[in-house]
Scaffold this motif. Structure first.
Motif, mmCIF file in Angstrom:
data_model
loop_
_atom_site.group_PDB
_atom_site.id
_atom_site.type_symbol
_atom_site.label_atom_id
_atom_site.label_comp_id
_atom_site.label_asym_id
_atom_site.label_seq_id
_atom_site.Cartn_x
_atom_site.Cartn_y
_atom_site.Cartn_z
ATOM 1 N N GLU A 20 0.829 -1.213 0.000
ATOM 2 C CA GLU A 20 0.000 0.000 0.000
ATOM 3 C C GLU A 20 0.861 1.261 0.000
ATOM 4 N N PHE A 58 2.602 1.531 -3.384
ATOM 5 C CA PHE A 58 1.647 2.019 -4.376
ATOM 6 C C PHE A 58 1.471 3.529 -4.267
ATOM 7 N N PRO A 82 -1.715 -5.897 -12.962
ATOM 8 C CA PRO A 82 -0.908 -6.470 -11.891
ATOM 9 C C PRO A 82 -0.357 -7.848 -12.250
ATOM 10 N N SER A 84 -4.260 -11.992 -3.966
ATOM 11 C CA SER A 84 -3.520 -10.767 -4.289
ATOM 12 C C SER A 84 -4.356 -9.837 -5.154
ATOM 13 N N MET A 127 -5.854 -5.993 -4.385
ATOM 14 C CA MET A 127 -5.803 -4.821 -5.257
ATOM 15 C C MET A 127 -7.157 -4.107 -5.267
ATOM 16 N N LEU A 161 -6.349 -1.534 -2.089
ATOM 17 C CA LEU A 161 -5.801 -0.439 -2.888
ATOM 18 C C LEU A 161 -6.886 0.339 -3.614
ATOM 19 N N LEU A 178 -8.964 -2.775 -13.723
ATOM 20 C CA LEU A 178 -8.102 -3.916 -13.404
ATOM 21 C C LEU A 178 -8.116 -4.964 -14.519
#
Length: 333
Positions: A237, A240, A259, A266, A270, A274, A281
């Motif tokens: 985080e 990022f 990603p 994982s 995201m 995040l 995405l």
């Protein structure tokens, strides 16, 4: 975002390509193979299917197939590529370097410059940065970056935590300097070696070999999933946030987030932690699994070929890797 951010390294993606082994492995097949109830593997792994190469398949030939696919899609002359970068986690063999094997299997002419870049699962991100620097320094005009990993060769079927998530594959991006309207905005790479033993294959180098001592299990993939996920989650985080700050961007400015397809956990991180929206995405994990270094360029190919990279709208490549390494790169397509 009122105006597109300035690029630090002009770079244009001319084409992308990919390649998969012919053997598709559905999770239902693994249920039967492992003696599990129907639906167990898909629920545990988050994967419907992945692809595994046969025991006699060639990693370099799979890589070359992805490179040749990228050349074909944009009708590019193989002789126009003057550098081949091979960006993967696992080598074809210890010596010579893998890019030489890929060059021999590809349509590129003998004499083409070639070398390897290895940063485990984020090798492609680092290769793209290297390519940007070399193109803008005038050393090369057109560069092919290829990633290919046969993760199935290192699966320890006694360890379900890692055995169920991996797939094989290859992907390629061909880039040149372009006119400056597209390119790399910023990149960030950090390694935290206190997690080095959480994710490893011990054989293949000088550390474990017949003279220093070696066991069959040293050739297999070992992962402490809980520890590596906890370490990565504690770092990603802030990483990022700092990458966005270095890029002079906010999350809402990103049109596309690509990603590493590490695991369903994982990717959910995201989304939830995040705050990356599904509209941005790129998620190919359910049909591919974790393809190690080939994951990021495979997802890039999915975005590029489907029109999800938008000119003038920032995109992000990001991932974690063995080491423990975190890498990210923002760019304008």
């Amino acid at each position: 975002m009122k105006n597109p951010p300035a690029v630090s390294l002009p770079l244009k993606i001319l084409s992308t390509g990919h390649a998969l082994p012919p053997n598709r492995v559905d999770s239902s097949e693994l249920d039967r193979r492992l003696g599990r109830r129907p639906g167990y593997v898909e629920k545990r792994s988050g994967i419907a299917c992945r692809y595994h190469a046969s025991a006699d398949a060639s990693q370099s030939e799979l890589a070359a197939a992805a490179l040749n696919d990228a050349l074909r899609r944009a009708d590019l002359d193989p002789a126009s590529v003057d550098l081949l970068l091979y960006a993967s986690a696992i080598a074809v063999q210890a010596l010579p370097f893998s890019a030489a094997h890929v060059l021999r299997a590809s349509r590129l002419p003998a004499g083409t410059a070639a070398f390897d870049i290895n940063a485990s699962c984020v090798s492609f991100i680092q290769a793209l940065q290297v390519a940007g620097g070399l193109l803008n320094g005038g050393a090369y005009r057109r560069i092919a970056i290829v990633s290919a990993d046969l993760a199935s060769r290192g699966i320890d079927w006694a360890d379900e935590e890692s055995a169920l998530i991996f797939g094989d594959g290859a992907a390629c991006a061909i880039v040149e300097r372009g006119d400056g309207s597209s390119g790399i905005i910023a990149g960030l790479l950090e390694t935290y070696p206190e997690g080095i033993e959480y994710c490893e294959i011990r054989a293949g180098g000088t550390r474990r070999n017949p003279r220093a001592g070696i066991a069959d299990s040293d050739f297999l993939f070992h992962m402490d999933g809980r520890r590596i996920f906890r370490q990565a989650s504690a770092l990603i985080e802030d990483f990022f946030r700092r990458l966005l700050a270095r890029s002079a961007l906010q999350l809402a400015d990103l049109a596309t987030v690509i990603p590493h397809q590490a695991s369903h956990l994982s990717l959910e991180h995201m989304r939830r932690r995040l705050g990356v929206p599904n509209s941005a995405l790129i998620d190919i994990y359910r049909e591919r699994g974790n393809q190690v270094a080939a994951s990021i360029p495979s997802a890039l190919h999915a975005a590029f070929s489907s029109g999800r990279l938008i000119a003038g709208r920032p995109a992000l490549l990001i991932g974690t890797a063995a080491g423990l390494t975190l890498s990210g790169l923002t760019f304008l397509p």
